[in-house]
Design a protein around this motif. Structure first.
Motif, PDB file in Angstrom:
ATOM      1  N   ILE A 105      42.255 -54.332 -57.443  1.00 13.91           N
ATOM      2  CA  ILE A 105      42.395 -54.500 -58.886  1.00 13.91           C
ATOM      3  C   ILE A 105      41.135 -53.958 -59.538  1.00 13.91           C
ATOM      4  N   VAL A 106      41.308 -53.105 -60.542  1.00 12.80           N
ATOM      5  CA  VAL A 106      40.195 -52.505 -61.263  1.00 12.80           C
ATOM      6  C   VAL A 106      40.179 -53.075 -62.669  1.00 12.80           C
ATOM      7  N   LEU A 107      39.070 -53.691 -63.038  1.00 10.41           N
ATOM      8  CA  LEU A 107      38.876 -54.206 -64.389  1.00 10.41           C
ATOM      9  C   LEU A 107      37.923 -53.271 -65.108  1.00 10.41           C
ATOM     10  N   ALA A 108      38.414 -52.598 -66.126  1.00  9.10           N
ATOM     11  CA  ALA A 108      37.603 -51.661 -66.900  1.00  9.10           C
ATOM     12  C   ALA A 108      37.147 -52.343 -68.179  1.00  9.10           C
ATOM     13  N   ASP A 109      35.890 -52.742 -68.193  1.00  5.91           N
ATOM     14  CA  ASP A 109      35.275 -53.386 -69.353  1.00  5.91           C
ATOM     15  C   ASP A 109      36.059 -54.621 -69.788  1.00  5.91           C
ATOM     16  N   ILE A 110      36.261 -55.534 -68.839  1.00  3.73           N
ATOM     17  CA  ILE A 110      36.830 -56.846 -69.142  1.00  3.73           C
ATOM     18  C   ILE A 110      35.686 -57.849 -69.064  1.00  3.73           C
ATOM     19  N   GLY A 111      35.351 -58.483 -70.188  1.00  6.53           N
ATOM     20  CA  GLY A 111      34.261 -59.439 -70.176  1.00  6.53           C
ATOM     21  C   GLY A 111      34.677 -60.775 -69.608  1.00  6.53           C
ATOM     22  N   ASN A 112      35.752 -61.330 -70.106  1.00  7.25           N
ATOM     23  CA  ASN A 112      36.239 -62.640 -69.662  1.00  7.25           C
ATOM     24  C   ASN A 112      37.697 -62.528 -69.265  1.00  7.25           C
ATOM     25  N   LEU A 113      38.030 -63.082 -68.113  1.00  9.26           N
ATOM     26  CA  LEU A 113      39.423 -63.233 -67.722  1.00  9.26           C
ATOM     27  C   LEU A 113      39.939 -64.512 -68.355  1.00  9.26           C
ATOM     28  N   VAL A 114      41.020 -64.392 -69.127  1.00 13.72           N
ATOM     29  CA  VAL A 114      41.470 -65.473 -69.982  1.00 13.72           C
ATOM     30  C   VAL A 114      42.366 -66.421 -69.209  1.00 13.72           C
ATOM     31  N   GLY A 115      42.219 -67.704 -69.500  1.00 12.37           N
ATOM     32  CA  GLY A 115      43.116 -68.713 -68.955  1.00 12.37           C
ATOM     33  C   GLY A 115      43.011 -68.809 -67.444  1.00 12.37           C
ATOM     34  N   GLY A 116      44.156 -68.888 -66.785  1.00 12.41           N
ATOM     35  CA  GLY A 116      44.197 -69.026 -65.337  1.00 12.41           C
ATOM     36  C   GLY A 116      44.022 -67.725 -64.589  1.00 12.41           C
ATOM     37  N   SER A 127      41.350 -65.925 -64.188  1.00 13.65           N
ATOM     38  CA  SER A 127      40.129 -65.965 -63.387  1.00 13.65           C
ATOM     39  C   SER A 127      40.358 -66.723 -62.086  1.00 13.65           C
ATOM     40  N   ARG A 128      41.054 -67.845 -62.163  1.00  9.55           N
ATOM     41  CA  ARG A 128      41.310 -68.626 -60.958  1.00  9.55           C
ATOM     42  C   ARG A 128      42.217 -67.887 -59.992  1.00  9.55           C
ATOM     43  N   ARG A 129      43.266 -67.244 -60.493  1.00 11.21           N
ATOM     44  CA  ARG A 129      44.196 -66.534 -59.617  1.00 11.21           C
ATOM     45  C   ARG A 129      43.542 -65.332 -58.952  1.00 11.21           C
ATOM     46  N   ILE A 130      42.764 -64.586 -59.716  1.00  6.03           N
ATOM     47  CA  ILE A 130      42.090 -63.431 -59.121  1.00  6.03           C
ATOM     48  C   ILE A 130      41.040 -63.886 -58.121  1.00  6.03           C
ATOM     49  N   ASN A 131      40.367 -64.999 -58.418  1.00  6.67           N
ATOM     50  CA  ASN A 131      39.381 -65.522 -57.478  1.00  6.67           C
ATOM     51  C   ASN A 131      40.041 -65.884 -56.151  1.00  6.67           C
ATOM     52  N   GLU A 132      41.198 -66.538 -56.192  1.00  2.00           N
ATOM     53  CA  GLU A 132      41.920 -66.866 -54.965  1.00  2.00           C
ATOM     54  C   GLU A 132      42.378 -65.608 -54.249  1.00  2.00           C
ATOM     55  N   TRP A 133      42.826 -64.614 -55.014  1.00  3.16           N
ATOM     56  CA  TRP A 133      43.290 -63.356 -54.413  1.00  3.16           C
ATOM     57  C   TRP A 133      42.147 -62.642 -53.699  1.00  3.16           C
ATOM     58  N   VAL A 134      40.957 -62.614 -54.301  1.00  3.41           N
ATOM     59  CA  VAL A 134      39.801 -61.969 -53.650  1.00  3.41           C
ATOM     60  C   VAL A 134      39.401 -62.741 -52.406  1.00  3.41           C
ATOM     61  N   GLU A 135      39.402 -64.047 -52.474  1.00  2.00           N
ATOM     62  CA  GLU A 135      39.034 -64.843 -51.302  1.00  2.00           C
ATOM     63  C   GLU A 135      39.986 -64.613 -50.138  1.00  2.00           C
ATOM     64  N   ASN A 136      41.216 -64.245 -50.428  1.00  2.00           N
ATOM     65  CA  ASN A 136      42.204 -63.982 -49.381  1.00  2.00           C
ATOM     66  C   ASN A 136      42.185 -62.538 -48.899  1.00  2.00           C
ATOM     67  N   GLY A 137      41.264 -61.720 -49.390  1.00  2.00           N
ATOM     68  CA  GLY A 137      41.130 -60.371 -48.868  1.00  2.00           C
ATOM     69  C   GLY A 137      41.248 -59.261 -49.886  1.00  2.00           C
ATOM     70  N   GLY A 138      41.442 -59.560 -51.172  1.00  2.00           N
ATOM     71  CA  GLY A 138      41.553 -58.514 -52.182  1.00  2.00           C
ATOM     72  C   GLY A 138      40.208 -57.903 -52.528  1.00  2.00           C
ATOM     73  N   VAL A 139      40.257 -56.728 -53.109  1.00  2.00           N
ATOM     74  CA  VAL A 139      39.053 -56.019 -53.555  1.00  2.00           C
ATOM     75  C   VAL A 139      39.118 -55.906 -55.070  1.00  2.00           C
ATOM     76  N   LEU A 140      38.110 -56.484 -55.744  1.00  2.00           N
ATOM     77  CA  LEU A 140      38.023 -56.450 -57.197  1.00  2.00           C
ATOM     78  C   LEU A 140      36.903 -55.492 -57.587  1.00  2.00           C
ATOM     79  N   GLY A 144      32.421 -65.459 -63.899  1.00  2.00           N
ATOM     80  CA  GLY A 144      31.698 -65.569 -62.640  1.00  2.00           C
ATOM     81  C   GLY A 144      32.134 -64.612 -61.569  1.00  2.00           C
ATOM     82  N   LEU A 145      33.149 -63.790 -61.813  1.00  2.00           N
ATOM     83  CA  LEU A 145      33.646 -62.886 -60.776  1.00  2.00           C
ATOM     84  C   LEU A 145      32.830 -61.600 -60.761  1.00  2.00           C
TER      85      LEU A 145
END
Length: 934
Positions: free
Chosen positions: A373-384, A386-399, A413-414
């Protein structure tokens, strides 16, 4: 051997038994002597009685013929008749059987084996010794060896165990072994039969020609080869481009049209797709498009031709083949308005050759399997998110994140490192008088080995706060040592940050080849890069393929694959095609790894050699099994006929048939009753409460008519003033413009779908409760997809004041801190809000003089309309009207002119919201200048 045209008998003396057939005929017809008749009157009483069994006086003629036929078939079978006997032998010496057992022999292996068995069987029948030679390198990795002549019967097990190899023939090795054979050990005046595969090992075919000349030295040579059109096919490495994947197959010469099927198979052996294609007439190449969704494509383990099993038509696929899906999320607002300045413009073109690109928000992307997943100039991930992407990265995703104005001011915090906070103004992070170039890549960096482009410069970036592990997390620095790319492990995945923009606003890196290499290396991280130093270690064999393309356990002769393959590497007995390394990062070795590989037909043979076609029906067919089978079947028929004549066979009675029919009808009726019961509708369960219709009512009202909406804050007086203000603005719009809106509508952000609304008025109330993640997500989507929110702190003060800020401003700060807010600016003098309908210089509400903030770079998808307007002039109170059209709240100053300009700002705001940025078009500039008197 006794031969009659196309029929011969290997044991002709057995035919003498046919002489005994007349005797057998007489024996079958013999009956007991006729009984003597004696007159005895009481016996007349017994004549009327019918015996249970009657023995005929003579055997029936048809039964007699049947039994004579059985005897004749047995006699003929014992004579070992041969259909189409092979009379091609031109030498009475020993048999030297040479077989091509390389990869090209696999497609028609049965025909080759049948031909070889016929030659060996004839030599056995004629009592001639034989010798078996193969041209492929032995599976044990040793050089060719020439055995001695031995009885043909002893060679039959060796021939039966022969299998095609998964590598090419080594005729040069066999030629060396023949040259080293002493003259006294070589067969003399032999019959040499070479069952060739029809292909040449080299471009000129000189190796095969020289081997044929050497075999002629042993005796009379016959070369049995397939037709050129029947030679084996070769599958080249698939080609991947922006149009998809293409599989190319080649053959030595063009032949007739062939209909084939490309089969895609997963690791578990499941067939993912079957794609039919044609080899046209006289075509040597055929291509087939592989059209699979990315989820199925990434499960591919092999490609194969269904009709022609063989290693030449099999392609193993490893992780380098997998086209990883990459999701793109941009916080910028220039995607359609100015594509060459957009973040996704450069990312798409750089990723397109080797990745599948998907767009959307985080929730949409994570609904399917995704690698990066590529975030281009995203300051804050809104709502849930951030939590979902955090779980996805912990399971092997590349952010992968790129910096920009939004990230420079606030971040979640990501991130692999902590950032220094800057202002929301463009360029508030860092700048230099002279742009800086890229520095060297550290050896510990996953990017090590990439070629640095010396022309790449960076003019702006975000800075990382110093920390003890900053050096370990730095993957690339600028020439002054400042980290430009940082990354760190997060669970099983990666967090990577490029400290500059994905477009050309802060750097010209997106214009270089280094940008493509960088993204490719990041995508490769999602494929499971091995441990440190693994690339320099040999890769152990996991599974190898045989000549038919079937997976098998590696033999003792198979050795680990070297870490660095030589340029002339070819599969062989030491390194056959298969998988090497580890199952989580395996390497596929295929027969053809060169895209230009093409099979070459062998056309030059010695003139003295006899050329035979493999497809010719010249092999002998033994009739003994067929005759014995026929005799046994007739004998079984004779036994059944005897039982029938004696009345011992069971007969089908009418009452049995009736019972079976009744049982069948009962079963069908029961099945019909069950089916009818299954089709009856279920009754609704009692006790379930009816669903609420509040959301449905809101959707119906919002979708049926154009309505202005306000946020329900929970404060009755504020909500009443908001509704009255929008009611008054609706009346003004109806009187002065073509906008015909219905009554205003209140919005509950936790429940209602605000995507149906174009405009939302939100007054700040200190005691308003915090929003849930779902509501924050709806707000974020609303602002990024064309909706406008007017935030009103109602305090005539700047919303972002420092100490001493009003309660409304503090609540707004708290809210915006959870949203991904773009860079803001005060409304400039030439903004469209100043000229959308009326010409304005300020934007009064109940109060006047407070600054009004808008988005700095509105998105092209929103037609240049800002997603939010922030101020504190309490506009709703200035617009508020009662049912008689009278103002409900005084203004400061309380003059008709002040309220009129408040109405005009409301008209400009709604015209700007509903019609877009058309006033910014240059077509209207002359008219505006004329109205301004300039």
């Amino acid at each position: 051997m006794l031969g009659l045209s196309g029929l011969a008998f290997a044991t002709p003396l057995a035919l003498l038994a046919l002489i005994s057939l007349p005797v057998l005929w007489w024996l079958l017809r013999i009956t007991p002597p006729r009984p003597k008749l004696v007159e005895f009157p009481p016996l007349r009483l017994l004549l009327a009685l019918r015996p249970k069994e009657e023995t005929p006086a003579h055997t029936p003629l048809w039964l007699l013929i049947l039994r004579m036929l059985i005897a004749a078939l047995v006699i003929l079978a014992l004579a070992e008749p041969l259909l189409n006997p092979d009379r091609s032998r031109i030498s009475s010496g020993p048999l030297v059987l040479v077989m091509d057992d390389g990869w090209a022999a696999a497609p028609r292996w049965r025909e080759r084996m049948a031909r070889a068995e016929a030659l060996l069987e004839r030599a056995e029948r004629e009592g001639r010794p034989a010798m078996l030679l193969t041209t492929a390198a032995p599976a044990n990795g040793e050089p060719h060896r020439i055995g001695s002549l031995q009885p043909a019967a002893e060679l039959r097990p060796h021939l039966a165990a022969l299998q095609p190899k998964s590598w090419a023939t080594d005729r040069a090795g066999l030629l060396r072994a023949l040259n080293a054979l002493p003259a006294e050990a070589a067969p003399k005046e032999a019959e040499v039969a070479w069952i060739a595969d029809g292909l040449a090992e080299d471009d000129s075919g000189e190796i095969a020609f020289t081997l044929a000349e050497k075999l002629r030295w042993l005796g009379d040579l016959s070369i049995i080869r397939p037709l050129e059109a029947d030679t084996a096919l070769a599958m080249a490495p698939p080609r991947t481009d922006s149009q998809g994947d293409t599989v190319l197959l080649r053959r030595a010469v063009g032949g007739s049209e062939i209909a084939l099927t490309l089969r895609s198979v997963s690791d578990q052996g499941r067939v993912l797709s079957r794609t039919p294609f044609l080899f046209g007439n006289n075509q040597t190449e055929a291509s087939v498009k592989l059209d699979l969704p990315t989820e199925l494509r990434n499960r591919l383990a092999r490609l194969e031709i269904e009709e022609l099993p063989g290693i030449g038509t099999v392609r193993l696929l490893d992780d380098t083949w997998r086209r990883r899906p990459v999701g793109l999320i941009s916080g910028g607002a220039l995607e359609n308005q100015q594509p060459l300045l957009a973040d996704l413009f450069y990312l798409e073109r750089a990723l397109q050759p080797f990745a599948e690109i998907r767009k959307g928000n985080a929730e949409q992307l994570l609904e399917r399997d995704i690698a990066v997943i590529v975030l281009a100039d995203i300051g804050n991930l809104v709502g849930g998110e951030s939590r979902r992407i955090n779980e996805w990265v912990e399971n092997g995703g590349v952010l992968l994140r790129f910096a920009g104005p939004r990230l420079a001011d606030s971040s979640d915090g990501l991130l692999p490192v902590k950032l220094r906070q800057g202002s929301r103004q463009l360029g508030g992070a860092m700048s230099w008088a002279q742009p800086l170039r890229l520095g060297p890549i550290p050896e510990t960096s996953p990017l090590y080995g990439l070629a640095i482009s010396p022309e790449v410069t960076v003019s702006r970036q975000v800075l990382a706060d110093p920390e003890p592990r900053l050096s370990e997390k730095t993957w690339l620095r600028l020439e002054d040592g400042t980290p430009l790319i940082t990354g760190d492990r997060h669970g099983k995945g990666w967090l990577i940050l490029v400290h500059t923009t994905a477009n050309t606003l802060w750097s010209d890196m997106p214009l270089s080849g280094f940008y493509v290499d960088l993204l490719r290396r990041v995508v490769e991280l999602s494929q499971g890069v091995g441990a440190e130093g693994e690339a320099d270690q040999p890769r152990a064999p996991l599974a190898v393929l045989d000549g038919f393309g079937r997976a098998d356990e590696p033999g003792a002769a198979v050795q680990p694959l070297p870490a660095r393959l030589p340029a002339d590497f070819k599969p062989g007995p030491r390194h056959p095609p298969g998988y090497y390394g580890r199952w989580d990062s395996r390497t596929a070795v295929n027969l053809f790894d060169d895209a230009a590989a093409h099979p070459i037909a062998q056309r030059n043979w010695p003139n003295e050699a006899r050329l035979l076609d493999l497809s010719e029906n010249t092999q002998e067919t033994r009739l003994l099994p067929w005759l014995m089978t026929g005799a046994l079947l007739l004998l079984l028929a004779d036994w059944l006929i005897g039982l029938w004549l004696r009345g011992l066979l069971p007969r089908l009675r009418p009452h049995s048939l009736g019972k079976a029919t009744a049982a069948m009808l009962i079963g069908l009726s029961v099945f019909g009753m069950q089916d009818a019961a299954a089709q009856q509708p279920r009754r609704p369960q009692q006790g379930n409460p009816p669903p609420s219709n509040l959301a449905e009512d809101f959707v119906q009202r919002a979708a049926s008519d154009l309505r202005l909406a306000y946020v329900i804050t929970g404060d009755a007086s504020v909500d009443q003033m908001s509704r009255a203000g929008l009611f008054g603005l609706t009346e003004i719009l109806y009187r002065r413009t073509s906008i015909e809106a219905s009554d205003p509508i209140g919005v509950n952000l936790e429940r209602d779908d605000i995507s149906l609304l174009p405009f939302l008025y939100w007054p700040m109330v200190p005691n308003q409760p915090l929003l849930s993640d779902a509501a924050l997500k709806r707000l974020d989507i609303f602002m990024k997809t064309g909706g406008m929110i007017l935030f009103d702190t109602r305090d005539q003060g700047m919303p972002f004041a420092g100490t001493g800020a009003s309660p409304g401003t503090e609540k707004l700060r708290q809210l915006l801190g959870k949203l991904d807010i773009p860079p803001l600016m005060t409304v400039p003098d030439d903004h469209v809000l100043t000229k959308a309908f009326y010409l304005l210089q300020d934007f009064p509400g109940r109060y006047v003089g407070g600054p009004v903030w808008v988005e700095r770079n509105p998105g092209g998808e929103k037609d240049g309309v800002t997603s939010l307007v922030i101020g504190g002039n309490d506009w709703a109170a200035a617009w508020a009207m009662d049912d008689n059209g009278r103002p409900m709240a005084p203004t400061q100053p309380n003059t008709p002119r002040h309220r009129e300009f408040a109405y005009r700002f409301g008209v400009n705001l709604l015209m700007y919201t509903l019609t877009g940025n058309y006033k910014a078009d240059q077509v209207h500039i002359p008219a505006l200048l004329e109205r301004l008197g300039q």
